[in-house]
Scaffold this motif. Structure first.
Motif, PDB file in Angstrom:
ATOM      1  N   SER A 200     -71.372  28.425  11.704  1.00 10.72           N
ATOM      2  CA  SER A 200     -72.486  29.369  11.833  1.00 10.72           C
ATOM      3  C   SER A 200     -73.512  29.117  10.736  1.00 10.72           C
ATOM      4  O   SER A 200     -73.154  28.847   9.590  1.00 10.72           O
ATOM      5  N   ALA A 201     -74.778  29.194  11.105  1.00  8.43           N
ATOM      6  CA  ALA A 201     -75.885  29.060  10.147  1.00  8.43           C
ATOM      7  C   ALA A 201     -77.110  29.778  10.708  1.00  8.43           C
ATOM      8  O   ALA A 201     -77.658  29.331  11.722  1.00  8.43           O
ATOM      9  N   PRO A 202     -77.556  30.858  10.082  1.00  7.89           N
ATOM     10  CA  PRO A 202     -76.866  31.566   9.003  1.00  7.89           C
ATOM     11  C   PRO A 202     -75.608  32.257   9.513  1.00  7.89           C
ATOM     12  O   PRO A 202     -75.354  32.250  10.730  1.00  7.89           O
ATOM     13  N   PRO A 203     -74.769  32.809   8.619  1.00  3.35           N
ATOM     14  CA  PRO A 203     -73.525  33.445   9.068  1.00  3.35           C
ATOM     15  C   PRO A 203     -73.765  34.454  10.184  1.00  3.35           C
ATOM     16  O   PRO A 203     -74.657  35.290  10.109  1.00  3.35           O
ATOM     17  N   GLY A 204     -72.962  34.318  11.235  1.00  7.04           N
ATOM     18  CA  GLY A 204     -73.113  35.168  12.406  1.00  7.04           C
ATOM     19  C   GLY A 204     -73.838  34.505  13.558  1.00  7.04           C
ATOM     20  O   GLY A 204     -73.769  34.995  14.691  1.00  7.04           O
ATOM     21  N   ASN A 205     -74.512  33.395  13.306  1.00  4.29           N
ATOM     22  CA  ASN A 205     -75.237  32.660  14.344  1.00  4.29           C
ATOM     23  C   ASN A 205     -74.558  31.311  14.553  1.00  4.29           C
ATOM     24  O   ASN A 205     -74.745  30.376  13.768  1.00  4.29           O
ATOM     25  N   VAL A 206     -73.735  31.202  15.590  1.00  2.00           N
ATOM     26  CA  VAL A 206     -72.957  29.983  15.844  1.00  2.00           C
ATOM     27  C   VAL A 206     -73.898  28.870  16.296  1.00  2.00           C
ATOM     28  O   VAL A 206     -74.650  29.025  17.262  1.00  2.00           O
ATOM     29  N   ILE A 207     -73.860  27.745  15.581  1.00  2.00           N
ATOM     30  CA  ILE A 207     -74.703  26.590  15.918  1.00  2.00           C
ATOM     31  C   ILE A 207     -73.901  25.423  16.462  1.00  2.00           C
ATOM     32  O   ILE A 207     -74.470  24.442  16.947  1.00  2.00           O
ATOM     33  N   GLY A 208     -72.572  25.509  16.400  1.00  2.00           N
ATOM     34  CA  GLY A 208     -71.750  24.415  16.905  1.00  2.00           C
ATOM     35  C   GLY A 208     -70.279  24.723  16.730  1.00  2.00           C
ATOM     36  O   GLY A 208     -69.888  25.612  15.961  1.00  2.00           O
ATOM     37  N   THR A 209     -69.456  23.982  17.459  1.00  2.00           N
ATOM     38  CA  THR A 209     -68.002  24.143  17.383  1.00  2.00           C
ATOM     39  C   THR A 209     -67.341  22.776  17.348  1.00  2.00           C
ATOM     40  O   THR A 209     -67.882  21.790  17.857  1.00  2.00           O
ATOM     41  N   VAL A 210     -66.162  22.758  16.741  1.00  2.00           N
ATOM     42  CA  VAL A 210     -65.303  21.566  16.726  1.00  2.00           C
ATOM     43  C   VAL A 210     -64.056  21.918  17.516  1.00  2.00           C
ATOM     44  O   VAL A 210     -63.344  22.868  17.165  1.00  2.00           O
ATOM     45  N   VAL A 211     -63.778  21.170  18.577  1.00  2.00           N
ATOM     46  CA  VAL A 211     -62.678  21.482  19.480  1.00  2.00           C
ATOM     47  C   VAL A 211     -61.729  20.297  19.533  1.00  2.00           C
ATOM     48  O   VAL A 211     -62.150  19.167  19.821  1.00  2.00           O
ATOM     49  N   GLN A 212     -60.458  20.546  19.236  1.00  2.00           N
ATOM     50  CA  GLN A 212     -59.456  19.492  19.335  1.00  2.00           C
ATOM     51  C   GLN A 212     -59.114  19.244  20.801  1.00  2.00           C
ATOM     52  O   GLN A 212     -58.898  20.186  21.569  1.00  2.00           O
TER      53      GLN A 212
END
Length: 318
Positions: A200-212
């Motif tokens: 998240s950037a800023p905190p609370g605003n998800v900008i991306g995820t890493v998924v296994q």
């Protein structure tokens, strides 16, 4: 007859030409693709120091009356080529449009070095403490400071599989990135509940995820943007144990081209065998979207916890 004089290019224009990185190919996609920024970063025109053009990752040196302008007391904006490097904090690039606050630093780098601090209490007693990291550029300047925010029982009971919150701070102690990891499985025997990390950037605003992703032999991770679309893929080696050597996780685009890497660097006999402090390096294309760069940085922390944090992994590398 005298040869024509070549056209002179103003020094200001030379400093604003986008740097090239021959180590990694440029990803050619249309402007609508979230992998690349829709507009190239625009830096304010400043008076440049004389000399050759700056290398990639080097910012222009603003000067006034022949002296570099100070961003903080006693700290120049950037060292002049050929002079001693500044070992303080990296100056923030200015005039970056459509960029989350605090991520401007990532527009000027294509490589970051992450150093985990050695905790003496943990080294001598085995008591698991909260991890702390320093993120630097290739010139040794600090870019970010990362600290784990977890409870004592969480660290002692769950070990490296623990859920965590990691706060990434800038020079002014502002939280510019927030990493969130839930308690999930990481074994190939449980393909429906594998690892996932939110950035998240800023905190609370998800900008991306890493998924296994499920894989039988080697670690595979998808780097997804804020629209949950996969833009990059990380593939690790079959064996993550490499005595006296580095461990490389390759970063690939959609067409299978390698465009970067995450490297666990060998830290020396004492550090590798008696502590869980690790050193990492991460490479990515210079023109990659800063949100994707930030998500790749989050993937680095997830890889550290999954494969290089536990004492069992340290023993396996002996």
């Amino acid at each position: 007859m005298a040869a024509p004089t070549p056209e002179k290019v103003p020094v200001e224009q030379m400093g604003q030409q986008p740097p090239t990185n021959p180590l990694y190919p440029t990803i050619t996609q249309d402007a609508a693709n979230p992998l690349l920024p829709q507009a190239a970063p625009v830096y304010p025109a400043v008076q440049m120091a004389t000399g050759p053009p700056p290398p990639p990752g080097y910012m222009p040196v603003p000067q006034m009356n022949g002296m570099p302008i100070m961003t903080q007391p006693g700290m120049p904006m950037q060292p002049v080529l050929g002079q001693q490097q500044v070992t303080g904090w990296m100056p923030m690039p200015q005039g970056i449009p459509n960029c989350p606050p605090g991520l401007e630093y990532l527009t000027a780098v294509d490589q970051l070095l992450v150093h985990q601090e050695v905790e003496l209490l943990e080294a001598f007693t085995g008591f698991e403490t909260a991890n702390k990291y320093t993120v630097k550029n290739t010139f040794g300047q600090k870019v970010y400071w990362a600290v784990e925010d977890t409870g004592c029982c969480n660290r002692m009971c769950c070990g490296p599989d623990r859920p965590f919150e990691i706060k990434i701070l800038d020079n002014y102690q502002n939280e510019v990135l927030h990493l969130h990891r839930d308690l999930r499985c990481k074994s190939c025997c449980f393909p429906c509940c594998l690892q996932k990390l939110e950035v998240s950037a800023p905190p609370g605003n998800v900008i991306g995820t890493v998924v296994q992703k499920w894989s039988l032999c080697r670690p595979v991770f998808d780097i997804r943007d804020r629209n949950d679309e996969t833009v990059l893929t990380i593939r690790g080696p079959v064996c993550q144990c490499s005595p006296c050597g580095d461990v490389k996780f390759g970063v690939f685009s959609k067409d299978g081209t390698e465009v970067g890497k995450v490297t666990k660097q060998w830290g020396g006999f004492v550090q590798e065998h008696f502590t869980d402090a690790d050193n990492f390096g991460i490479n990515f294309p210079m023109d990659l979207d800063v949100r994707v760069k930030a998500t790749m940085l989050g993937a680095l922390f997830l890889i550290d916890y999954m494969y290089f944090e536990s004492s069992q992994n340290k023993k396996a590398r002996r």
